[in-house]
Design a protein around this motif. Structure first.
Motif, PDB file in Angstrom:
ATOM      1  N   THR A  56       0.866  -1.181   0.000  1.00 30.32           N
ATOM      2  CA  THR A  56       0.000   0.000   0.000  1.00 30.32           C
ATOM      3  C   THR A  56       0.893   1.219   0.000  1.00 30.32           C
ATOM      4  OG1 THR A  56      -1.760  -1.106   1.219  1.00 30.32           O
ATOM      5  CG2 THR A  56      -1.757   1.307   1.245  1.00 30.32           C
ATOM      6  N   TYR A  86      -1.209   6.259  -5.684  1.00 26.04           N
ATOM      7  CA  TYR A  86      -1.831   5.051  -5.136  1.00 26.04           C
ATOM      8  C   TYR A  86      -2.770   4.379  -6.126  1.00 26.04           C
ATOM      9  CZ  TYR A  86      -5.089   2.230  -2.452  1.00 26.04           C
ATOM     10  OH  TYR A  86      -5.886   1.208  -2.010  1.00 26.04           O
ATOM     11  N   ILE A  87      -3.655   5.146  -6.759  1.00 26.08           N
ATOM     12  CA  ILE A  87      -4.674   4.554  -7.625  1.00 26.08           C
ATOM     13  C   ILE A  87      -4.031   3.866  -8.825  1.00 26.08           C
ATOM     14  CG2 ILE A  87      -6.630   5.063  -9.131  1.00 26.08           C
ATOM     15  CD1 ILE A  87      -7.416   7.288  -7.209  1.00 26.08           C
ATOM     16  N   GLU A  90      -1.994   0.703  -7.675  1.00 26.93           N
ATOM     17  CA  GLU A  90      -2.877  -0.398  -7.299  1.00 26.93           C
ATOM     18  C   GLU A  90      -3.550  -1.011  -8.521  1.00 26.93           C
ATOM     19  OE1 GLU A  90      -5.965  -1.263  -3.712  1.00 26.93           O
ATOM     20  OE2 GLU A  90      -6.422   0.498  -4.960  1.00 26.93           O
ATOM     21  N   ASP A  91      -3.970  -0.176  -9.439  1.00 25.38           N
ATOM     22  CA  ASP A  91      -4.619  -0.680 -10.653  1.00 25.38           C
ATOM     23  C   ASP A  91      -3.646  -1.526 -11.480  1.00 25.38           C
ATOM     24  OD1 ASP A  91      -6.842  -0.553 -12.752  1.00 25.38           O
ATOM     25  OD2 ASP A  91      -5.139   0.281 -13.857  1.00 25.38           O
TER      26      ASP A  91
END
Length: 382
Positions: A56, A86-87, A90-91
């Motif tokens: 994370t 982050y988005i 993570e994707d």
């Protein structure tokens, strides 16, 4: 500037090799770490990944990379896919299928800053630390710690490394000479040089060498496609007239039998003649003060006809002199100079010029210069 403290949390452990890995493929076939791959096949490289560490990242970047390394593990160039924030991270991690193969070179998602793969391999020819290149494939994340500042890399998968032999010293092909040579007796690197953009038709390419005393030498192949009518006599004629012009700044130099703008050859790049607007270096015997007969003589008679390694042409040698500034008439000896202008052994469109540099040259014996030049010329295979 005050930065907000950012969280960076790494969860989980590496999976077993069968579950978590970064993979490389050449011509569609998987390559294992430690393998050897032909340089002609490297352009087909694809990479994939599966089951990276679970992470994370509040703010940072993930980088899937292919790094080309020399023998000292120094990066030559890196190709990569970077996801910021982050988005996006993570994707990319969650939604990239394990069977997805990314093309590394040419068109595709991988980015680069620098040269193409073709140029990297071409310019590696003759560089000792790039005789074999290591290709390192990996995947890491970094935490953003400030504006454009990042913490240490955390590897998400174990990197994979394989080897690519680039050149063989017994049969080293130099494309901008259209020659193969045996580099066994030539110490140090053979550096590819250019005097302009690779995409410009006016750019000249050649090679720079340095002997054990750090004296520089240039080797160029002049193409009569670019310089109509070029051959050994024309090239020799151009050099001796340009060098005489440089040696006589402050004098009126008028060559009734030769037009200096006939070719506009890049002598500055080839051997340092016309190295700057001030031209602080000259060849001693081409000065009108030293040799008053120069004004009325055929300058081509200053050459010695030669044949070395089966290549015929012309040789000229002289003392190099230097002055402190453009208005000075006090020239002091600083080194020795020699140039060979020779036929190409296999390509009639090309004329070879092999020469020591005028500047940065404090060698005391012309025999030392000549010995190194002959090592180069005798290395040409034909």
């Amino acid at each position: 500037m005050k930065f907000k403290h950012l969280l960076f949390i790494v969860f989980g452990l590496f999976f077993s090799n069968s579950q978590a890995q970064v993979s490389a493929y050449i011509n569609g076939k998987e390559v294992k770490s430690g393998a050897t791959v032909s340089k002609s096949d490297l352009a087909s490289l694809q990479v994939s990944f599966k089951n990276p560490k679970k992470i994370t990242v509040i703010s940072g970047a993930s980088v899937l990379y292919v790094n080309l390394l020399d023998a000292k593990k120094k990066s030559i160039q890196q190709f990569y896919i970077q996801k910021d924030g982050y988005i996006a991270i993570e994707d990319f991690l969650k939604n990239t299928p394990a069977q997805k193969k990314f093309n590394v070179f040419g068109e595709g998602e991988f980015s680069k800053y620098g040269n193409t793969l073709d140029w990297i391999l071409t310019s590696a020819a003759g560089i000792e630390d790039q005789k074999t290149i290591q290709v390192k494939v990996g995947f890491y994340v970094v935490q953003e710690t400030g504006y454009k500042e990042y913490g240490p890399q955390v590897q998400l998968l174990e990197p994979l490394v394989f080897n690519v032999p680039v050149w063989d010293e017994k049969k080293l092909f130099l494309p901008y000479l259209d020659l193969t040579l045996d580099k066994t007796n030539i110490p140090g690197d053979i550096d590819l040089e250019q005097n302009g953009s690779s995409s410009s038709k006016d750019t000249e390419f050649g090679y720079r060498l340095k002997d054990t005393k750090k004296i520089f030498y240039g080797v160029y192949a002049i193409d009569n496609t670019d310089y109509s009518g070029m051959n050994t006599q024309e090239l020799a004629n151009d050099f001796i007239h340009e060098a005489t012009l440089v040696a006589n700044q402050g004098y009126k130099v008028d060559f009734k039998d030769y037009a200096l703008d006939k070719y506009n050859l890049p002598w500055r790049d080839i051997n340092g003649l016309k190295n700057s607007s001030t031209n602080l270096y000259r060849l001693h015997n081409l000065s009108f003060r030293v040799n008053k007969d120069l004004k009325k003589m055929d300058l081509m008679t200053l050459y010695t006809p030669v044949e070395i390694n089966g290549l015929k042409g012309y040789m000229y040698s002289d003392d190099v002199e230097i002055r402190e500034h453009i208005n000075s008439s006090d020239w002091k000896p600083v080194g020795k100079f020699k140039i060979y202008i020779l036929t190409h052994p296999t390509n009639p469109k090309l004329t070879l010029v092999v020469s020591s540099d005028l500047y940065g040259n404090d060698v005391k014996s012309v025999d030392e210069v000549d010995a190194y030049l002959k090592v180069i010329i005798n290395s040409f295979k034909h």
